[in-house]
Design a protein around this motif. Structure first.
Motif, PDB file in Angstrom:
ATOM      1  N   GLU A 105       0.019   4.329  -0.464  1.00  0.00           N
ATOM      2  CA  GLU A 105       0.336   5.287   0.599  1.00  0.00           C
ATOM      3  C   GLU A 105       1.518   4.756   1.392  1.00  0.00           C
ATOM      4  OE1 GLU A 105      -3.831   7.273   1.916  1.00  0.00           O
ATOM      5  OE2 GLU A 105      -3.646   5.127   2.337  1.00  0.00           O
ATOM      6  N   CYS A 116       2.517   5.468   4.294  1.00  0.00           N
ATOM      7  CA  CYS A 116       2.232   5.221   5.712  1.00  0.00           C
ATOM      8  C   CYS A 116       1.365   3.990   5.942  1.00  0.00           C
ATOM      9  CB  CYS A 116       1.560   6.452   6.330  1.00  0.00           C
ATOM     10  SG  CYS A 116      -0.017   6.880   5.558  1.00  0.00           S
ATOM     11  N   ASN A 117       0.851   3.403   4.878  1.00  0.00           N
ATOM     12  CA  ASN A 117      -0.036   2.245   4.989  1.00  0.00           C
ATOM     13  C   ASN A 117       0.658   1.037   4.386  1.00  0.00           C
ATOM     14  OD1 ASN A 117      -2.087   0.392   5.082  1.00  0.00           O
ATOM     15  ND2 ASN A 117      -3.493   1.524   3.754  1.00  0.00           N
ATOM     16  N   GLU A 118       1.057   0.078   5.232  1.00  0.00           N
ATOM     17  CA  GLU A 118       1.811  -1.067   4.743  1.00  0.00           C
ATOM     18  C   GLU A 118       0.961  -2.027   3.928  1.00  0.00           C
ATOM     19  OE1 GLU A 118       3.798  -2.981   7.924  1.00  0.00           O
ATOM     20  OE2 GLU A 118       5.201  -1.316   8.277  1.00  0.00           O
ATOM     21  N   CYS A 122      -1.887  -1.648   1.291  1.00  0.00           N
ATOM     22  CA  CYS A 122      -2.792  -0.879   0.437  1.00  0.00           C
ATOM     23  C   CYS A 122      -3.631  -1.865  -0.372  1.00  0.00           C
ATOM     24  CB  CYS A 122      -1.995   0.021  -0.507  1.00  0.00           C
ATOM     25  SG  CYS A 122      -0.874   1.150   0.343  1.00  0.00           S
TER      26      CYS A 122
END
Length: 473
Positions: free
Chosen positions: A17, A19-21, A23
């Protein structure tokens, strides 16, 4: 020896994702030994891997399990290696009752020997629409296999969104993969248009369009306006492909119009795409169609100062196209002048006025054309004639003199070899012929043509049909 540990998964799957640094995905390893603890070392196959494992060295008691986390740290762009990613599981048996700290375990696995087992290799996959987008927009090695894996967890609606993105990116291979996976190749945008015009607008290779058409994508040209889009992209090859695909359908019409009443020829004229204009005309397109403003393609070309388009359209339409007026009574010449394209004045108006003035012997009209209008004194009409040809043909000595004084070439030749001197002789205007010779004409005359309808006394010409210059004195 059999394996010491067993993984609870055959593959570790990480959902990427943007937006998610960080994962991540978890997996378990279970000690299969009944009486002995097992030391475990976990590494990834790629030394420069963006993945990290939270517990690289650990101890699992007999018949117990431990949970591990594989993390993918990124700044919005995943690093993809050229080789498949995997977790390597290395194990070693430990003596009962002996504890080992982190450093002890690290040293244990640094020493090769029969006590160390390569227990398992667990494949790692990255999935999700965000990762698929990354693969589609970048030329990544193994992209086809990676994309197939990335979309394995996508919903049908996500697949179709990705298909639209792949079309925009011009990635024909990804388009084919997504359609095979279930993406809807007949999806429409908010205006009811198919993916084909989107592919053309994006400036993509023909392969994308071919894949879409082969998948059963339906085109409604009255809505999709694919021929207009291809014309705007200067793609004669696409127009040819689309017309073949449309076949005998009513939509297969190079004179189809958009909401402005414009045909693909209008579009090509605006952009200066001469090859498209010629192709459309060769396919039966009408270069004189007027849009809702009353503009013909010539008006469109004039409005944008497209010299090539103007020349091509005049060749296809003839000079009468210059006289067509829009709903406000404006000719293409007027439109060109309003938009500051004075360089088109000669082609669209002043050249015609100059020809007419030269034929009539209108000195004032010629002066206006040459000084005010900026007419090209050596400009040619659709027959390849200059104003000097016409002045000589009509016997207008004053016109001939003015033209020569303003820089006219004295011996211009049309495609049949006709010169102004030849015109004067053939029409029996000896005064003009003598004047041209006196001003330096070097043109030779074909006797068989020059004497056709000749009124002049034969003694003015030698046996080769050339003027006898002794008669000029």
């Amino acid at each position: 020896m059999d394996r010491l540990v067993k993984a609870d998964v055959k593959e570790v799957v990480v959902l990427f994702e943007k937006c998610n640094e960080n994962c991540s995905a978890t997996f378990k390893l279970t000690n299969l030994m009944h009486a002995m603890a097992v030391a475990v070392s976990l590494t990834t196959t790629n030394p420069s891997s963006p993945f990290s494992i939270d517990i690289p060295f650990s101890t699992i008691p007999p018949l117990s399990s431990s949970t591990y986390t594989l993390s993918l740290f990124h700044n919005g762009t995943p690093l993809v290696s050229t080789a498949p990613e995997a977790i390597v599981v290395i194990t070693s048996m430990l003596l009962a009752g002996k504890s080992h700290d982190y450093d002890d375990l690290r040293r244990l696995f640094l020493k090769p020997g029969p006590h160390v087992f390569h227990d398992a290799v667990i494949p790692v996959s990255i999935v999700g629409p965000d990762f698929a987008e990354f693969l589609i927009s970048n030329h990544v090695p193994r992209s086809r296999s990676l994309l197939n894996k990335a979309i394995s967890r996508c919903l049908p609606s996500q697949l179709t969104d990705l298909l639209t993105y792949a079309v925009e990116c011009g990635n024909a291979e990804s388009v084919a993969v997504l359609i095979d996976a279930g993406a809807d190749s007949n999806s429409k945008d908010s205006n009811g248009r198919s993916l084909v015009p989107l592919a053309i607008q994006a400036g993509n290779e023909m392969e994308v369009v071919k894949v879409l058409l082969a998948s059963g994508c339906v085109i409604e040209n009255k809505v999709d306006l694919v021929l207009h889009e291809a014309a705007a992209a200067n793609r004669v090859d696409l127009m040819r492909l689309l017309l073949e695909f449309l076949g005998e359908d009513d939509d297969a019409d190079v004179d189809s119009v958009n909401h402005e009443g414009r045909t693909p020829i209008h579009v090509a004229a605006l952009h200066g795409y001469v090859d498209v204009i010629r192709y459309c005309v060769s396919m039966g397109g009408n270069p004189n169609v007027a849009d809702r403003k009353g503009w013909t393609p010539l008006h469109c070309a004039a409005s944008e100062g497209q010299l090539g388009s103007v020349e091509s359209l005049l060749w296809e339409c003839g000079c009468h196209a210059k006289r067509a007026v829009d709903r406000e009574g404006k000719t293409a010449f007027a439109v060109a002048m309003e938009n500051g394209h004075v360089e088109l004045g000669d082609l669209l108006h002043w050249g015609d006025v100059l020809f007419r003035a030269a034929r009539l012997g209108d000195m004032h009209g010629m002066a206006s054309c040459l000084t005010v209008g900026g007419a090209n004194v050596n400009g040619r009409d659709q027959n390849g004639w200059t104003a000097l040809h016409w002045a000589a043909l009509k016997g207008k000595v004053k016109s001939v003199e003015v033209l020569l004084d303003n820089g006219a070439d004295i011996d211009p030749v049309d495609e049949y070899g006709c010169t102004p001197l030849g015109c004067a002789v053939e029409s029996g205007h000896l005064q003009v012929a003598l004047f041209l010779v006196a001003r330096g004409s070097r043109a030779s005359l074909d006797k068989s043509k020059a004497f056709k309808g000749l009124v002049a006394p034969p003694k003015l010409f030698d046996s080769f049909g050339r003027l006898n210059k002794t008669c000029v004195t």
